[in-house]
Design a protein around this motif. Structure first.
Motif, PDB file in Angstrom:
ATOM      1  N   ARG A   7      -0.780  25.425 -11.810  1.00 14.53           N
ATOM      2  CA  ARG A   7       0.435  26.057 -11.323  1.00 14.53           C
ATOM      3  C   ARG A   7       1.204  27.266 -12.436  1.00 14.53           C
ATOM      4  N   ALA A  62      11.830  24.702 -14.601  1.00 15.12           N
ATOM      5  CA  ALA A  62      11.157  24.354 -13.243  1.00 15.12           C
ATOM      6  C   ALA A  62      10.558  25.907 -12.647  1.00 15.12           C
ATOM      7  N   PRO A  67       6.160  24.412  -6.831  1.00 17.06           N
ATOM      8  CA  PRO A  67       6.015  23.028  -6.220  1.00 17.06           C
ATOM      9  C   PRO A  67       4.567  22.885  -5.776  1.00 17.06           C
ATOM     10  N   GLU A  69       0.993  22.179  -3.831  1.00 13.28           N
ATOM     11  CA  GLU A  69       1.007  22.417  -2.287  1.00 13.28           C
ATOM     12  C   GLU A  69       0.434  21.144  -1.759  1.00 13.28           C
ATOM     13  N   LYS A  70       0.646  20.965  -0.191  1.00 14.79           N
ATOM     14  CA  LYS A  70       0.431  19.592   0.128  1.00 14.79           C
ATOM     15  C   LYS A  70      -1.038  19.719   1.107  1.00 14.79           C
TER      16      LYS A  70
END
Length: 70
Positions: A7, A62, A67, A69-70
């Motif tokens: 990430r 942050a 975020p 990935e789903k």
């Protein structure tokens, strides 16, 4: 799910855009070797280095980790 290293690598590449690693690393205050390793997900990034990146990019930690990935 991507690892934190993956990430961070993706985010740094995104932020760098078309700029050379050498030039971007200089702006960040790190070596181009370190940037290359981070972009490859091969660098064990310390909190100190994350702090350097955040100060140079004027962002929160942050913001360096998109975020998952789903």
């Amino acid at each position: 799910m991507k690892t934190l290293e993956e990430r961070l690598a993706a985010r740094l590449k995104e932020l760098r855009g078309e700029e050379s690693q050498r030039s971007y690393a200089k702006k960040l205050g790190i070596s181009h070797v370190a940037l290359n390793q981070m972009e490859q997900g091969q660098e064990n990034v310390t909190l100190r280095t994350l702090g350097i990146l955040c100060r140079a990019l004027r962002c929160d930690i942050a913001d360096l980790f998109p975020p998952p990935e789903k």
